[in-house]
Design a protein around this motif. Structure first.
Motif, PDB file in Angstrom:
ATOM      1  N   ALA A   1       0.821  -1.207   0.000  1.00 21.08           N
ATOM      2  CA  ALA A   1       0.000   0.000   0.000  1.00 21.08           C
ATOM      3  C   ALA A   1       0.858   1.260   0.000  1.00 21.08           C
ATOM      4  O   ALA A   1       1.823   1.372   0.754  1.00 21.08           O
ATOM      5  CB  ALA A   1      -0.923   0.001   1.217  1.00 21.08           C
ATOM      6  N   PHE A   2       0.501   2.197  -0.873  1.00 22.12           N
ATOM      7  CA  PHE A   2       1.154   3.503  -0.938  1.00 22.12           C
ATOM      8  C   PHE A   2       0.125   4.621  -0.831  1.00 22.12           C
ATOM      9  O   PHE A   2       0.306   5.695  -1.387  1.00 22.12           O
ATOM     10  CB  PHE A   2       1.918   3.650  -2.265  1.00 22.12           C
ATOM     11  CG  PHE A   2       3.237   2.942  -2.313  1.00 22.12           C
ATOM     12  CD1 PHE A   2       3.305   1.583  -2.561  1.00 22.12           C
ATOM     13  CD2 PHE A   2       4.413   3.641  -2.109  1.00 22.12           C
ATOM     14  CE1 PHE A   2       4.519   0.931  -2.618  1.00 22.12           C
ATOM     15  CE2 PHE A   2       5.633   3.001  -2.170  1.00 22.12           C
ATOM     16  CZ  PHE A   2       5.690   1.641  -2.420  1.00 22.12           C
ATOM     17  N   PHE A   3      -0.971   4.400  -0.107  1.00 27.01           N
ATOM     18  CA  PHE A   3      -2.008   5.437   0.005  1.00 27.01           C
ATOM     19  C   PHE A   3      -1.421   6.718   0.600  1.00 27.01           C
ATOM     20  O   PHE A   3      -0.809   6.711   1.670  1.00 27.01           O
ATOM     21  CB  PHE A   3      -3.148   4.948   0.886  1.00 27.01           C
ATOM     22  CG  PHE A   3      -3.999   3.893   0.248  1.00 27.01           C
ATOM     23  CD1 PHE A   3      -4.812   4.191  -0.834  1.00 27.01           C
ATOM     24  CD2 PHE A   3      -3.982   2.597   0.725  1.00 27.01           C
ATOM     25  CE1 PHE A   3      -5.593   3.217  -1.435  1.00 27.01           C
ATOM     26  CE2 PHE A   3      -4.759   1.612   0.131  1.00 27.01           C
ATOM     27  CZ  PHE A   3      -5.562   1.918  -0.952  1.00 27.01           C
ATOM     28  N   GLY A   4      -1.598   7.816  -0.120  1.00 29.84           N
ATOM     29  CA  GLY A   4      -1.115   9.101   0.371  1.00 29.84           C
ATOM     30  C   GLY A   4       0.384   9.280   0.302  1.00 29.84           C
ATOM     31  O   GLY A   4       0.896  10.303   0.747  1.00 29.84           O
ATOM     32  N   ALA A   5       1.105   8.319  -0.270  1.00 33.00           N
ATOM     33  CA  ALA A   5       2.559   8.454  -0.386  1.00 33.00           C
ATOM     34  C   ALA A   5       2.914   9.428  -1.496  1.00 33.00           C
ATOM     35  O   ALA A   5       2.190   9.539  -2.493  1.00 33.00           O
ATOM     36  CB  ALA A   5       3.192   7.099  -0.659  1.00 33.00           C
ATOM     37  N   THR A   6       4.008  10.153  -1.341  1.00 34.95           N
ATOM     38  CA  THR A   6       4.460  11.096  -2.362  1.00 34.95           C
ATOM     39  C   THR A   6       5.924  10.847  -2.680  1.00 34.95           C
ATOM     40  O   THR A   6       6.714  10.495  -1.795  1.00 34.95           O
ATOM     41  CB  THR A   6       4.278  12.557  -1.912  1.00 34.95           C
ATOM     42  OG1 THR A   6       5.015  12.777  -0.700  1.00 34.95           O
ATOM     43  CG2 THR A   6       2.811  12.869  -1.676  1.00 34.95           C
ATOM     44  N   PHE A   7       6.270  11.031  -3.962  1.00 39.65           N
ATOM     45  CA  PHE A   7       7.650  10.902  -4.437  1.00 39.65           C
ATOM     46  C   PHE A   7       8.017  12.225  -5.088  1.00 39.65           C
ATOM     47  O   PHE A   7       7.368  12.648  -6.045  1.00 39.65           O
ATOM     48  CB  PHE A   7       7.768   9.775  -5.462  1.00 39.65           C
ATOM     49  CG  PHE A   7       7.437   8.410  -4.914  1.00 39.65           C
ATOM     50  CD1 PHE A   7       6.121   8.011  -4.755  1.00 39.65           C
ATOM     51  CD2 PHE A   7       8.448   7.545  -4.557  1.00 39.65           C
ATOM     52  CE1 PHE A   7       5.817   6.759  -4.257  1.00 39.65           C
ATOM     53  CE2 PHE A   7       8.156   6.286  -4.057  1.00 39.65           C
ATOM     54  CZ  PHE A   7       6.836   5.888  -3.902  1.00 39.65           C
ATOM     55  N   SER A   8       9.044  12.887  -4.607  1.00 42.33           N
ATOM     56  CA  SER A   8       9.417  14.177  -5.184  1.00 42.33           C
ATOM     57  C   SER A   8      10.887  14.449  -4.954  1.00 42.33           C
ATOM     58  O   SER A   8      11.488  13.972  -3.983  1.00 42.33           O
ATOM     59  CB  SER A   8       8.597  15.310  -4.554  1.00 42.33           C
ATOM     60  OG  SER A   8       8.875  15.427  -3.176  1.00 42.33           O
ATOM     61  N   GLY A   9      11.477  15.202  -5.883  1.00 41.45           N
ATOM     62  CA  GLY A   9      12.820  15.722  -5.693  1.00 41.45           C
ATOM     63  C   GLY A   9      13.949  14.773  -5.984  1.00 41.45           C
ATOM     64  O   GLY A   9      15.098  15.164  -5.970  1.00 41.45           O
ATOM     65  N   GLY A  10      13.659  13.486  -6.242  1.00 36.25           N
ATOM     66  CA  GLY A  10      14.732  12.539  -6.498  1.00 36.25           C
ATOM     67  C   GLY A  10      14.914  12.276  -7.977  1.00 36.25           C
ATOM     68  O   GLY A  10      14.414  12.988  -8.837  1.00 36.25           O
ATOM     69  N   GLN A  11      15.667  11.225  -8.289  1.00 38.89           N
ATOM     70  CA  GLN A  11      15.910  10.841  -9.662  1.00 38.89           C
ATOM     71  C   GLN A  11      15.358   9.441  -9.893  1.00 38.89           C
ATOM     72  O   GLN A  11      15.263   8.642  -8.980  1.00 38.89           O
ATOM     73  CB  GLN A  11      17.410  10.847  -9.966  1.00 38.89           C
ATOM     74  CG  GLN A  11      18.060  12.206  -9.809  1.00 38.89           C
ATOM     75  CD  GLN A  11      19.549  12.142 -10.084  1.00 38.89           C
ATOM     76  OE1 GLN A  11      20.092  11.090 -10.393  1.00 38.89           O
ATOM     77  NE2 GLN A  11      20.210  13.274  -9.975  1.00 38.89           N
ATOM     78  N   GLU A  12      15.020   9.167 -11.122  1.00 37.89           N
ATOM     79  CA  GLU A  12      14.549   7.833 -11.474  1.00 37.89           C
ATOM     80  C   GLU A  12      15.698   7.040 -12.090  1.00 37.89           C
ATOM     81  O   GLU A  12      16.633   7.602 -12.656  1.00 37.89           O
ATOM     82  CB  GLU A  12      13.390   7.916 -12.467  1.00 37.89           C
ATOM     83  CG  GLU A  12      13.778   8.532 -13.787  1.00 37.89           C
ATOM     84  CD  GLU A  12      12.735   8.284 -14.851  1.00 37.89           C
ATOM     85  OE1 GLU A  12      12.370   7.116 -15.037  1.00 37.89           O
ATOM     86  OE2 GLU A  12      12.324   9.252 -15.480  1.00 37.89           O
TER      87      GLU A  12
END
Length: 207
Positions: A155-166
């Protein structure tokens, strides 16, 4: 004048000795926790997980190292079938505990013990459950290359990914999440509820 200089130098030496003693104690705690993670008994491995997490909170200079060890544990070979050779009793609970510990440290970005701005390498890890609800990944890199999701929901409910690299991996699915997308179910995958923020942010999973 000379007495003042002498007292100041004595204070500096005392502080240096105290710092070395603290560093030595932290290093000893790291060695103990790492050893516990390799123990045959699940209860001891669980103790190692919590000990390493506490050490990461106390040892900011080596916090990424402690995180790397926990992620490395999740990347180790994992036999899900209880009847198969190599299966470890209680291993699933140890792995789910690591995920919970990581999630708990990603829910308060401004906390002094936050892990939000650190990197997480789940390359090749096997997930058969787990909950990253409310986690904030910001500033560091998060890798799920060749990760396998099997036997449960992550589960990733409400999770955020920002500012990094893929980091892309040939032959694996890349799920691109548009900016400011509300939480939603990722189709064809047991991962649910994630969203990405920022410019050209992407999340990758194997489906």
């Amino acid at each position: 004048m000379l007495a003042g200089i002498y007292a100041y130098r004595k204070q500096l030496l005392a502080e240096a000795d105290a710092h070395r003693a603290d560093a030595s104690q932290l290093a000893d705690r790291y060695t103990t926790a790492a050893g516990q993670l390799g123990h045959d008994q699940a209860a001891v491995r669980l103790a190692g997980v919590y000990a390493l997490a506490r050490l990461a909170d106390d040892w900011q200079e080596q916090r990424q190292v402690c995180i790397d060890v926990l992620c490395a544990y999740l990347r180790m070979p994992y036999q899900l079938d209880p009847a198969a050779l190599g299966h470890k009793e209680g291993e699933r609970e140890v792995r789910l505990t690591i995920i919970r510990v990581i999630r708990d440290h990603l829910q308060q970005p401004d906390a002094p013990t936050s892990w939000c701005k650190h990197s997480f390498d789940f390359t090749g890890a096997t997930f058969d459950g787990g909950d990253f609800t409310g986690a904030t990944f910001s500033g560091g890199n998060v890798y799920f290359d060749r990760a396998t999701f099997s036997g449960g929901n992550v589960a990733f409910f409400g999770a955020t990914f920002s500012g990094g690299q893929e980091r892309r991996s040939p032959g694996h699915a890349h799920l691109s999440l548009p900016r400011q997308t509300p939480a939603y179910r990722w189709r064809r995958s047991p991962i649910v509820g994630a969203r990405a923020t920022g410019h050209d942010e992407k999340a990758m999973v194997q489906v």
